[in-house]
Design an enzyme around this catalytic site. Structure first.
Site, PDB file in Angstrom:
ATOM      1  N   TRP A 103       0.831  -1.208   0.000  1.00  0.00           N
ATOM      2  CA  TRP A 103       0.000   0.000   0.000  1.00  0.00           C
ATOM      3  C   TRP A 103       0.861   1.252   0.000  1.00  0.00           C
ATOM      4  O   TRP A 103       0.576   2.219  -0.708  1.00  0.00           O
ATOM      5  CB  TRP A 103      -0.985  -0.002   1.173  1.00  0.00           C
ATOM      6  CG  TRP A 103      -2.091  -0.990   0.967  1.00  0.00           C
ATOM      7  CD1 TRP A 103      -2.355  -2.093   1.729  1.00  0.00           C
ATOM      8  CD2 TRP A 103      -3.055  -0.993  -0.091  1.00  0.00           C
ATOM      9  NE1 TRP A 103      -3.429  -2.776   1.215  1.00  0.00           N
ATOM     10  CE2 TRP A 103      -3.883  -2.130   0.099  1.00  0.00           C
ATOM     11  CE3 TRP A 103      -3.305  -0.167  -1.184  1.00  0.00           C
ATOM     12  CZ2 TRP A 103      -4.941  -2.444  -0.763  1.00  0.00           C
ATOM     13  CZ3 TRP A 103      -4.360  -0.480  -2.040  1.00  0.00           C
ATOM     14  CH2 TRP A 103      -5.160  -1.604  -1.829  1.00  0.00           C
ATOM     15  N   ASP A 171      -1.204   6.785   6.807  1.00  0.00           N
ATOM     16  CA  ASP A 171      -2.262   5.940   6.254  1.00  0.00           C
ATOM     17  C   ASP A 171      -2.532   4.868   7.305  1.00  0.00           C
ATOM     18  O   ASP A 171      -1.723   3.963   7.501  1.00  0.00           O
ATOM     19  CB  ASP A 171      -1.813   5.308   4.931  1.00  0.00           C
ATOM     20  CG  ASP A 171      -2.838   4.310   4.387  1.00  0.00           C
ATOM     21  OD1 ASP A 171      -3.893   4.113   5.025  1.00  0.00           O
ATOM     22  OD2 ASP A 171      -2.576   3.723   3.317  1.00  0.00           O
ATOM     23  N   LYS A 195     -11.949  -1.340   6.628  1.00  0.00           N
ATOM     24  CA  LYS A 195     -11.152  -2.338   7.331  1.00  0.00           C
ATOM     25  C   LYS A 195     -11.595  -2.418   8.803  1.00  0.00           C
ATOM     26  O   LYS A 195     -11.942  -3.465   9.293  1.00  0.00           O
ATOM     27  CB  LYS A 195      -9.662  -2.004   7.266  1.00  0.00           C
ATOM     28  CG  LYS A 195      -9.133  -1.748   5.849  1.00  0.00           C
ATOM     29  CD  LYS A 195      -8.739  -3.018   5.125  1.00  0.00           C
ATOM     30  CE  LYS A 195      -8.509  -2.851   3.634  1.00  0.00           C
ATOM     31  NZ  LYS A 195      -7.539  -1.852   3.219  1.00  0.00           N
TER      32      LYS A 195
HETATM   33  C1  LIG Z   1      -6.996  -1.297   1.937  1.00  0.00           C
HETATM   34  C2  LIG Z   1      -5.937  -0.294   2.077  1.00  0.00           C
HETATM   35  C3  LIG Z   1      -5.824   0.815   1.206  1.00  0.00           C
HETATM   36  C4  LIG Z   1      -6.731   1.003   0.015  1.00  0.00           C
HETATM   37  O1  LIG Z   1      -8.018   1.272   0.387  1.00  0.00           O
HETATM   38  P1  LIG Z   1      -9.165   1.579  -0.681  1.00  0.00           P
HETATM   39  O2  LIG Z   1     -10.207   2.194   0.172  1.00  0.00           O
HETATM   40  O3  LIG Z   1      -9.537   0.267  -1.298  1.00  0.00           O
HETATM   41  O4  LIG Z   1      -8.623   2.512  -1.688  1.00  0.00           O
HETATM   42  C5  LIG Z   1      -4.833   1.729   1.442  1.00  0.00           C
HETATM   43  N1  LIG Z   1      -3.977   1.596   2.465  1.00  0.00           N
HETATM   44  C6  LIG Z   1      -4.038   0.550   3.317  1.00  0.00           C
HETATM   45  C7  LIG Z   1      -3.066   0.458   4.434  1.00  0.00           C
HETATM   46  C8  LIG Z   1      -5.017  -0.418   3.148  1.00  0.00           C
HETATM   47  O5  LIG Z   1      -5.087  -1.463   3.989  1.00  0.00           O
END
Ligand SMILES: *Cc1c(COP(=O)(O)O)cnc(C)c1O
Length: 359
Positions: A103, A171, A195
């Site tokens: 990511w 993030d 998540k």
């Molecule tokens: C799942 C995830 C993303 C991407 O998320 P989307 O909402 O599908 O764009 C980005 N960063 C991390 C750490 C993730 O687990």
């Protein structure tokens, strides 16, 4: 109703009381005679939900509304990979990125097309089975971006590195609100909700007001955090239902005793599974061997004898366990045990891991 053990990495398990409350709102919200899916986002009913979620988000995180603001955006966390440099990376400046996994890599790729970046630390040498260390920050960097929990590889950074003064952008998509962190060290914290915080469709962006004030204004209005914030995050129609469910999740976290309690439980839960893997290290290959680097949210491993992979998944299915297949890019297995995942489900997986290793 039967609830199986849902180990999915995202969209992922949500607390049952939250789902029950949300299902009622789909029929009628707050005695309005309308579904939440039908009311105007400008209505009093929705506005109260919206502002309460924004306020409670800061409260749960331990941030002051004088210093930070919450902006809800669409496009997932992935859209933030572009929106962040669009707002904060000026020509001539450099942004620091930490390459801790897939990511983080996607964030790097997107930013590269928009300005100058420096990789401040990388764990590529271990294929991201460890956390990046030895940070080399750029003096005067526009910002420093890092992924706190590497969802795919199964590592988690539970500390915040000193950046030498650059505003820190986190993030936190896959460990948002999973344990207590000093968020006041960061200038921006963002997470796709699906998540650990709600359903897919909203990205929670918590931005320090003084940092937001430095953003560029020569980009399209729809991508400017400040434009959204000025409109109380209702510049255009917000994703009302995901925001509502996020608000319910925040209340659920408070009812659990807040981030300290949730954090303790997450630690116990993950430990059950790691202990089972480590007790049978001849049979299982835990992807992350450095214990302090291990994620409490996404636990990754392989069965040393790959011929047994299919049998492992079948046995899991028989035990009402779903979502254990590893990410398609890394293979093996992954148990995602977010806040709402029950402790007894972790104990059940630990038991299964032990039994399967002895067969
Ligand atoms: C799942 C995830 C993303 C991407 O998320 P989307 O909402 O599908 O764009 C980005 N960063 C991390 C750490 C993730 O687990």
């Amino acid at each position: 109703m039967k609830r199986i053990y849902n180990f999915s990495a995202g969209p992922a398990i949500l607390p049952l009381p939250v789902l029950e409350e949300a299902s009622k709102a789909v029929i009628e919200i707050a005695g309005s005679g309308m579904s939440l899916l039908e009311v105007s986002h400008r209505s009093k009913v929705y506005e109260a939900i919206h502002q309460e979620a924004r306020a409670n988000c800061l409260k749960v995180m331990g941030l002051k509304p004088e210093d930070y603001t919450v902006v809800f955006m669409g496009g997932g966390a992935s859209q933030q990979f572009a929106t962040i440099p669009m707002n904060f990376l000026r020509p001539g400046a450099t942004a620091d990125y930490v390459d801790g996994g897939e990511w983080g890599n996607k964030a790097i790729k997107e930013a590269k097309g928009l300005g100058a970046i420096n990789i401040a630390a990388s764990s590529a040498a271990t294929k991201h089975a460890t956390l990046p260390r030895d940070f080399k920050w750029t003096p005067g960097a526009a910002y420093a971006h890092l992924t706190t929990n590497n969802t795919i590889e199964g590592t988690q950074m539970r500390f915040m590195p000193e950046t030498g003064g650059a505003p820190l952008i986190l993030d936190v998509s896959s460990d948002f609100l999973s344990h207590r962190m000093d968020f006041s060290k960061a200038s921006m914290i963002y997470a796709g909700a699906q998540k650990n915080a709600g359903p897919a469709g909203v990205t929670i962006c918590v931005v320090k007001k003084s940092f937001m004030a430095t953003a560029k204004t020569d980009i399209p209005a729809i991508f400017q955090y400040a434009v959204h914030d000025k409109a109380d995050s209702m510049y255009n129609t917000p994703p009302v239902f995901p925001i509502y469910v996020f608000g319910l999740v925040l209340k659920w976290i408070e009812a659990q005793g807040g981030l300290d309690e949730v954090g303790k439980r997450n630690q116990r839960k993950a430990q059950l599974i790691y202990d089972a893997l480590d007790a049978h290290a001849d049979f299982y290959d835990a992807a992350v061997t450095n214990k302090e680097d291990r994620s409490q949210m996404n636990i990754t491993w392989r069965v040393r004898d790959v011929a047994k992979e299919e049998a492992f998944l079948k046995g899991a299915k028989d035990r009402q366990m779903d979502g254990l297949k590893g990410h398609r890019n890394v293979g093996g297995f992954r148990a995602s045990v977010y806040n709402a995942f029950p402790e007894e489900g972790c104990a059940a997986l630990a038991q299964y891991l032990k039994e399967f290793a002895k067969q």
